[in-house]
Write an enzyme that holds these catalytic residues in place. Structure first.
Site, short mmCIF file in Angstrom:
data_model
loop_
_atom_site.label_atom_id
_atom_site.label_comp_id
_atom_site.label_asym_id
_atom_site.label_seq_id
_atom_site.Cartn_x
_atom_site.Cartn_y
_atom_site.Cartn_z
N GLU A 1 -7.77 -3.16 -1.25
CA GLU A 1 -8.04 -2.75 0.13
C GLU A 1 -8.39 -1.26 0.23
O GLU A 1 -7.72 -0.49 0.92
CB GLU A 1 -6.78 -3.05 0.96
CG GLU A 1 -6.96 -3.01 2.44
CD GLU A 1 -5.69 -3.47 3.12
OE1 GLU A 1 -5.67 -4.63 3.57
OE2 GLU A 1 -4.70 -2.70 3.18
N PRO A 2 -9.42 -0.84 -0.46
CA PRO A 2 -9.74 0.59 -0.45
C PRO A 2 -10.48 1.01 0.81
O PRO A 2 -11.24 0.24 1.39
CB PRO A 2 -10.65 0.77 -1.66
CG PRO A 2 -10.98 -0.60 -2.17
CD PRO A 2 -10.40 -1.60 -1.24
N GLY A 3 -10.26 2.24 1.20
CA GLY A 3 -11.06 2.87 2.24
C GLY A 3 -11.90 3.94 1.58
O GLY A 3 -13.09 3.80 1.32
N HIS B 1 0.89 -1.18 0.00
CA HIS B 1 0.00 0.00 0.00
C HIS B 1 0.92 1.21 0.00
O HIS B 1 1.62 1.47 0.98
CB HIS B 1 -0.90 0.00 1.24
CG HIS B 1 -1.69 1.26 1.40
ND1 HIS B 1 -2.83 1.52 0.66
CD2 HIS B 1 -1.50 2.34 2.19
CE1 HIS B 1 -3.29 2.71 1.00
NE2 HIS B 1 -2.51 3.23 1.93
N GLY C 1 -5.79 3.16 -1.55
CA GLY C 1 -5.23 4.36 -2.15
C GLY C 1 -5.98 4.85 -3.37
O GLY C 1 -5.65 5.91 -3.92
N CYS D 1 -11.47 27.34 19.17
CA CYS D 1 -10.52 28.41 19.50
C CYS D 1 -9.17 28.08 18.90
O CYS D 1 -8.21 27.81 19.60
CB CYS D 1 -10.45 28.58 21.01
SG CYS D 1 -12.00 29.19 21.63
N GLU D 2 -9.12 28.04 17.59
CA GLU D 2 -7.91 27.72 16.81
C GLU D 2 -8.03 28.44 15.49
O GLU D 2 -9.01 28.23 14.76
CB GLU D 2 -7.87 26.22 16.49
CG GLU D 2 -7.60 25.32 17.64
CD GLU D 2 -6.12 24.93 17.75
OE1 GLU D 2 -5.32 25.27 16.86
OE2 GLU D 2 -5.81 24.29 18.76
N ARG E 1 -9.84 16.91 7.87
CA ARG E 1 -9.05 16.79 6.65
C ARG E 1 -8.57 18.14 6.09
O ARG E 1 -7.40 18.26 5.70
CB ARG E 1 -9.80 16.00 5.57
CG ARG E 1 -10.20 14.58 6.03
CD ARG E 1 -10.73 13.71 4.90
NE ARG E 1 -9.67 13.32 4.00
CZ ARG E 1 -9.50 13.82 2.80
NH1 ARG E 1 -10.33 14.73 2.34
NH2 ARG E 1 -8.50 13.44 2.06
N TYR F 1 -4.59 18.26 6.18
CA TYR F 1 -3.94 18.02 4.88
C TYR F 1 -4.14 19.15 3.89
O TYR F 1 -3.67 19.06 2.76
CB TYR F 1 -4.53 16.77 4.19
CG TYR F 1 -4.64 15.54 5.04
CD1 TYR F 1 -3.51 14.82 5.43
CD2 TYR F 1 -5.88 15.07 5.45
CE1 TYR F 1 -3.62 13.68 6.20
CE2 TYR F 1 -6.01 13.93 6.22
CZ TYR F 1 -4.87 13.24 6.60
OH TYR F 1 -4.98 12.11 7.35
N1 LLP Z 1 -4.54 -0.10 3.42
C1 LLP Z 1 -3.66 0.38 4.32
C2 LLP Z 1 -2.63 -0.47 4.85
C3 LLP Z 1 -3.75 1.72 4.73
O1 LLP Z 1 -2.87 2.21 5.60
C4 LLP Z 1 -4.78 2.54 4.20
C5 LLP Z 1 -4.91 3.95 4.63
C6 LLP Z 1 -5.68 1.98 3.30
C7 LLP Z 1 -5.53 0.65 2.91
C8 LLP Z 1 -6.81 2.76 2.69
O2 LLP Z 1 -6.39 3.87 2.00
P1 LLP Z 1 -7.47 4.68 1.11
O3 LLP Z 1 -7.99 3.72 0.07
O4 LLP Z 1 -8.55 5.09 2.02
O5 LLP Z 1 -6.75 5.84 0.53
N2 LLP Z 1 -6.63 10.19 6.77
C9 LLP Z 1 -6.15 10.30 5.40
C10 LLP Z 1 -5.88 8.97 4.78
C11 LLP Z 1 -4.95 8.12 5.61
C12 LLP Z 1 -4.96 6.72 5.14
C13 LLP Z 1 -4.24 5.80 6.04
N3 LLP Z 1 -4.17 4.48 5.51
C14 LLP Z 1 -7.15 11.14 4.59
O6 LLP Z 1 -8.10 11.65 5.17
O7 LLP Z 1 -6.96 11.34 3.39
#
Ligand code: LLP
Length: 419
Positions: free
Chosen positions: A266-268, A186, A222, A338-339, A305, A309
């Site tokens: 493995e998407p989030g 990843h 990702g 308060c930031e 976010r 970021y």
């Molecule tokens: N697999 C692993 C091992 C990871 O560490 C992550 C995310 C994912 C999959 C899923 O990534 P995605 O598909 O969601 O891009 N908080 C940040 C993103 C941090 C992601 C951490 N790891 C944001 O708000 O953009």
């Protein structure tokens, strides 16, 4: 008969009436559509860190996804929703760079497969007599992401086993008696197609180093979504082309190892970002010099976010009845904290910008879009602000899936000692 609700696909006014603001809304149909889109992979492993509400996990499960877990807490969430770690495609896999006692206990008790990100994890499992199936997360030596904070590969990243150390880690795992069965990469979050596809070649090199026993490879997550709309929108990732590259790599790896190898993704964010909205109320409208500010009842304690970021979220403004408002003016959108950094319209580095939005008054609704990933999941109680409610829209019906936290619940763990 539903009321008209402007350009939003849900009735924000009714949501605000029923659950108050700020409030998270997730649309079940969007999550299901995104899971279906990546179901060409043998397993869709939802990175639950993006949005780990139990109901969202249950929606993902019904749609055929499995999950990863990065902590003891996420393992418990997965078990509670009924994901079976011992299923042929494990319902939950622990993926992290460290193990703590709570995680070790759960992994041992429930036989949760582990995706190791450090050699020390193997030793710690073995010390406890735990022998679960092991995959190895490899840092291929490069990474990429929407911000330097989400780049998870290369020499400056703490994640994964450095690619040159892979043969030694696999050998040590075998020596300790583990079923060393998979590889995982990843490189970062919100990467572009070109960077994501570079991982295939690195995976093939890693597979050659891995030796016998390789049964599964994971492309990681990702996958990007377009947070910008209209002319500024980036094209949707071509999932079929992305899968095609991975499938070709998988086939080359299969001919190398001489047996079938399953391919996971493995998407989030890809699965949940676009399902989610943060619905807020405008509580003050004011002018600082030449700048117009809308101050909301949500801040970076809700959606971090933009502050963390410089991330962009599409914003729409609606009357209290949910209707779209006409006109446009440059506005800075900020929260109640308060930031000074509590600003939703900012770029990476903390540079405050304006957004062209309709003129609005206090009591109007402001909606932050594409907030389903890393929204509620990254919220905090800073400034003693309660966590907002989370609601699932399921076939037009609003279902509360987390009620708003009470102040008493924030204070409950605190004690004033004898002073
Ligand atoms: N697999 C692993 C091992 C990871 O560490 C992550 C995310 C994912 C999959 C899923 O990534 P995605 O598909 O969601 O891009 N908080 C940040 C993103 C941090 C992601 C951490 N790891 C944001 O708000 O953009």
């Amino acid at each position: 008969m539903e009321r008209p609700h402007g350009s939003l696909p849900f009735d924000a006014a009714r949501l605000a009436d029923e659950f108050g603001t700020p409030c998270w809304l997730y649309r079940r149909s969007v999550i299901e559509r995104r899971i279906a889109e990546v179901s060409c992979f043998d397993a869709v492993r939802f990175a639950q860190k993006a949005c780990s509400n139990l109901a969202v996990l249950a929606v993902a499960k019904k749609a055929g996804a499995v999950v990863d877990a990065v902590s003891a807490g996420e393992v418990v969430r997965a078990l509670r929703v009924g994901f079976d770690p011992k299923a042929p495609v494990p319902g939950v896999v622990y993926t992290a760079d460290i193990l703590d006692d709570a995680a070790l206990d759960l992994i041992g008790r429930h036989g949760v497969p582990v995706n190791v990100g450090s050699a020390d994890m193997l030793e710690q499992l073995a010390e406890r007599g735990i022998r679960v199936p092991i995959t190895v997360r490899v840092n291929p030596g490069f990474g990429h992401g929407h911000s330097s904070k989400v780049n998870t590969g290369g020499e400056l990243s703490k994640h994964g086993v450095w690619h040159e150390q892979l043969p030694a880690v696999v050998a040590r795992g075998r020596e300790l008696g583990f079923d060393m069965c998979g590889l995982h990469m990843h490189i970062g979050s919100g990467s572009d197609f070109e960077h994501l596809s570079q991982v295939c070649a690195a995976m093939e090199r890693a597979a050659a180093d891995f030796g016998p026993g390789l049964r599964t490879i994971s492309a990681g997550g990702g996958l990007p979504v377009s947070y910008r709309k209209g002319a500024e929108a980036t094209p949707r990732i071509d999932v079929a082309a992305y899968y095609g590259l991975w499938d070709a790599s998988r086939k080359r790896i299969e001919s190398l190892v001489g047996h079938p190898v399953s391919l996971e993704v493995e998407p989030g964010r890809y699965l949940v970002a676009e399902s989610g909205y943060l619905v807020t109320s405008i509580r003050a409208v004011k002018k600082q010099g030449k700048n117009v500010f809308y101050l909301l009842d949500a801040g970076f304690t809700d959606l971090v976010r933009p502050s963390f970021y410089g991330a962009y979220h599409h914003i729409t403004v609606h009357g209290r009845d949910g209707s779209d408002l006409p006109g446009s003016q440059p506005v800075i959108v900020a929260g109640p904290l308060c930031e000074s950094g509590d600003v939703f319209t900012q770029e990476e580095g903390g540079f405050v910008t304006t957004r062209d939005l309709p003129p609005a008054k206090t009591g109007d609704l402001l909606v932050l879009h594409d907030a389903g990933a890393y929204g509620a999941a990254m919220s905090s109680n800073y400034n003693s602000r309660p966590l907002a409610a989370e609601v699932l829209e399921d076939g037009g019906v609003f279902k509360e899936i987390r009620r708003r936290q009470t102040l008493e619940e924030i204070f409950r763990l605190e004690r004033i000692p004898e002073l």
